[in-house]
Motif scaffolding. Sequence first.
Motif, PDB file in Angstrom:
ATOM      1  N   ALA A 195       6.074  -3.175 -10.079  1.00 26.21           N
ATOM      2  CA  ALA A 195       6.054  -2.922  -8.642  1.00 26.21           C
ATOM      3  C   ALA A 195       7.454  -3.102  -8.069  1.00 26.21           C
ATOM      4  O   ALA A 195       8.208  -3.981  -8.503  1.00 26.21           O
ATOM      5  N   HIS A 196       7.793  -2.277  -7.096  1.00 24.04           N
ATOM      6  CA  HIS A 196       9.069  -2.422  -6.391  1.00 24.04           C
ATOM      7  C   HIS A 196       9.133  -3.793  -5.735  1.00 24.04           C
ATOM      8  O   HIS A 196       8.097  -4.382  -5.374  1.00 24.04           O
ATOM      9  N   SER A 197      10.325  -4.293  -5.572  1.00 23.08           N
ATOM     10  CA  SER A 197      10.512  -5.652  -5.044  1.00 23.08           C
ATOM     11  C   SER A 197       9.954  -5.829  -3.640  1.00 23.08           C
ATOM     12  O   SER A 197       9.700  -6.960  -3.208  1.00 23.08           O
ATOM     13  N   SER A 198       9.726  -4.738  -2.918  1.00 24.81           N
ATOM     14  CA  SER A 198       9.170  -4.833  -1.565  1.00 24.81           C
ATOM     15  C   SER A 198       7.665  -5.070  -1.565  1.00 24.81           C
ATOM     16  O   SER A 198       7.075  -5.361  -0.525  1.00 24.81           O
ATOM     17  N   VAL A 199       7.037  -4.954  -2.731  1.00 27.52           N
ATOM     18  CA  VAL A 199       5.585  -5.098  -2.855  1.00 27.52           C
ATOM     19  C   VAL A 199       5.251  -6.480  -3.401  1.00 27.52           C
ATOM     20  O   VAL A 199       5.850  -6.940  -4.375  1.00 27.52           O
ATOM     21  N   ASP A 200       4.287  -7.157  -2.773  1.00 26.64           N
ATOM     22  CA  ASP A 200       3.793  -8.424  -3.306  1.00 26.64           C
ATOM     23  C   ASP A 200       2.758  -8.097  -4.387  1.00 26.64           C
ATOM     24  O   ASP A 200       1.610  -7.781  -4.089  1.00 26.64           O
ATOM     25  N   ALA A 201       3.215  -8.137  -5.630  1.00 33.58           N
ATOM     26  CA  ALA A 201       2.356  -7.718  -6.734  1.00 33.58           C
ATOM     27  C   ALA A 201       1.495  -8.848  -7.282  1.00 33.58           C
ATOM     28  O   ALA A 201       0.665  -8.620  -8.156  1.00 33.58           O
ATOM     29  N   SER A 202       1.663 -10.058  -6.769  1.00 30.35           N
ATOM     30  CA  SER A 202       1.020 -11.227  -7.372  1.00 30.35           C
ATOM     31  C   SER A 202      -0.499 -11.160  -7.356  1.00 30.35           C
ATOM     32  O   SER A 202      -1.152 -11.725  -8.237  1.00 30.35           O
ATOM     33  N   ALA A 203      -1.069 -10.477  -6.349  1.00 29.93           N
ATOM     34  CA  ALA A 203      -2.528 -10.441  -6.239  1.00 29.93           C
ATOM     35  C   ALA A 203      -3.078  -9.021  -6.221  1.00 29.93           C
ATOM     36  O   ALA A 203      -4.215  -8.796  -5.809  1.00 29.93           O
ATOM     37  N   LEU A 204      -2.295  -8.051  -6.678  1.00 25.03           N
ATOM     38  CA  LEU A 204      -2.759  -6.665  -6.660  1.00 25.03           C
ATOM     39  C   LEU A 204      -3.929  -6.461  -7.610  1.00 25.03           C
ATOM     40  O   LEU A 204      -3.928  -6.948  -8.738  1.00 25.03           O
ATOM     41  N   THR A 205      -4.914  -5.723  -7.144  1.00 23.36           N
ATOM     42  CA  THR A 205      -6.079  -5.389  -7.950  1.00 23.36           C
ATOM     43  C   THR A 205      -6.054  -3.899  -8.282  1.00 23.36           C
ATOM     44  O   THR A 205      -5.295  -3.117  -7.703  1.00 23.36           O
ATOM     45  N   TRP A 206      -6.899  -3.498  -9.207  1.00 23.34           N
ATOM     46  CA  TRP A 206      -7.034  -2.074  -9.505  1.00 23.34           C
ATOM     47  C   TRP A 206      -7.422  -1.299  -8.249  1.00 23.34           C
ATOM     48  O   TRP A 206      -6.908  -0.203  -7.997  1.00 23.34           O
ATOM     49  N   ASP A 207      -8.329  -1.875  -7.456  1.00 26.08           N
ATOM     50  CA  ASP A 207      -8.768  -1.178  -6.240  1.00 26.08           C
ATOM     51  C   ASP A 207      -7.643  -1.082  -5.215  1.00 26.08           C
ATOM     52  O   ASP A 207      -7.587  -0.112  -4.438  1.00 26.08           O
ATOM     53  N   ASP A 208      -6.731  -2.052  -5.210  1.00 28.51           N
ATOM     54  CA  ASP A 208      -5.597  -1.987  -4.282  1.00 28.51           C
ATOM     55  C   ASP A 208      -4.738  -0.751  -4.534  1.00 28.51           C
ATOM     56  O   ASP A 208      -4.136  -0.198  -3.603  1.00 28.51           O
ATOM     57  N   LEU A 209      -4.664  -0.331  -5.782  1.00 27.71           N
ATOM     58  CA  LEU A 209      -3.815   0.813  -6.117  1.00 27.71           C
ATOM     59  C   LEU A 209      -4.345   2.121  -5.531  1.00 27.71           C
ATOM     60  O   LEU A 209      -3.624   3.122  -5.503  1.00 27.71           O
ATOM     61  N   LEU A 210      -5.575   2.101  -5.039  1.00 31.97           N
ATOM     62  CA  LEU A 210      -6.165   3.286  -4.418  1.00 31.97           C
ATOM     63  C   LEU A 210      -5.847   3.384  -2.932  1.00 31.97           C
ATOM     64  O   LEU A 210      -6.173   4.398  -2.299  1.00 31.97           O
ATOM     65  N   LYS A 211      -5.201   2.381  -2.367  1.00 33.90           N
ATOM     66  CA  LYS A 211      -4.945   2.354  -0.926  1.00 33.90           C
ATOM     67  C   LYS A 211      -3.987   3.469  -0.503  1.00 33.90           C
ATOM     68  O   LYS A 211      -3.075   3.839  -1.244  1.00 33.90           O
ATOM     69  N   PRO A 212      -4.178   4.008   0.698  1.00 36.52           N
ATOM     70  CA  PRO A 212      -3.338   5.111   1.193  1.00 36.52           C
ATOM     71  C   PRO A 212      -1.851   4.780   1.235  1.00 36.52           C
ATOM     72  O   PRO A 212      -1.019   5.692   1.159  1.00 36.52           O
ATOM     73  N   GLU A 213      -1.491   3.520   1.344  1.00 41.50           N
ATOM     74  CA  GLU A 213      -0.073   3.151   1.421  1.00 41.50           C
ATOM     75  C   GLU A 213       0.693   3.483   0.149  1.00 41.50           C
ATOM     76  O   GLU A 213       1.929   3.519   0.143  1.00 41.50           O
ATOM     77  N   TYR A 214      -0.031   3.757  -0.941  1.00 41.26           N
ATOM     78  CA  TYR A 214       0.636   4.096  -2.188  1.00 41.26           C
ATOM     79  C   TYR A 214       0.608   5.605  -2.482  1.00 41.26           C
ATOM     80  O   TYR A 214       1.006   6.027  -3.568  1.00 41.26           O
TER      81      TYR A 214
END
Length: 352
Positions: free
Chosen positions: A146-165
Amino acid sequence: MRTSPTRLSRVLNRTALLVAAATTVAVTGACGGTGAGGSGGETVTVYSADGLDGWYATQFEKFEAETGIAVDLVAAGSGEVVNRLEKEQSNPQADVVVTLPPFIQKADSAGLLEPHGVDTAAYPDTEKDPAGKYVSLAGNYLNFIAHSSVDASALTWDDLLKPEYRGKLQYSTPGQAGDGTAVLILLQQLRGKQGALDYLNALQVNNVGPSSSTGKLQPKVDKGELLIANGDIQMNMESITASGSTFDIFFPASPGGAKHTVALPYFMGLAKGAPNSEGGRKLIEFLLSKDVQQTLGPDAFAVSARTDVSGTGSGTTPASLLEGVEIVRPDWSRVLAELDADLAAYNQAIGG
């Protein structure tokens, strides 16, 4: 391989720039076998999945100093390595083959490997072919970055579906890249085959598009062109340490918080019809030796499968990154048997 007599040929991906910056290397075409190199001596040609290029440079230099045999390296995506072997069956060019599963199993099933004849008693049965055609050279594991601007510590598979990505996420293509194939396989393990297809169909809205090389995604994430991409521990740790990349390594969590990865060892074998099979065997024996395998952790951020080599170390290591992450070890023979059908279903699911 950091002095001119040892050559690095056609490094197509990943750490080619790192190698070029770290050393003076004469670039040549892959001559194969005993073809004459710049110094006029014996050569061994290695076709390898990209990612170990920097480590190879040091070890090939040592090998040449010990044996007088130079090494030509052709590095590419895992699938491309095997495709090239297949195309060259009538005129083999490679001596040694290194690629990720299930592509090494594909090479074996296609009759592209022959027994290497090297003593692998220090390697567990799970890390080598019972017929002696391939063995784990370096242990590796799937992850995401993940880019340094993203807090990847708690990202889930479902988070990757969010419109922000949307338009800011990319993963390498299953069937073309070993790491991309591992994404599909891991999701199958976690969600079942249909669940994996349903998820990747939903993810396609955010996905930038196909990529045959996982390594090419690293600089895009580092620069912020992408926010999320897939990768593997060995490649990504090398980029962070050697190239100063600032992305973060993470493992998407499943519902309930569990994190998983797939073991992706670089498997090594001897090419069938190798122009310099004896030189290839010598190189395989050298790379599997305890002295060389002990350098994997500190120099390549990979894990040795040898039972007499410790994987511990100070600072951030593959072992420390894997703390709390469940490692999935698929039946690669079964994966291979079902791969064509799985890839066809995948392409249909994403509209390919």
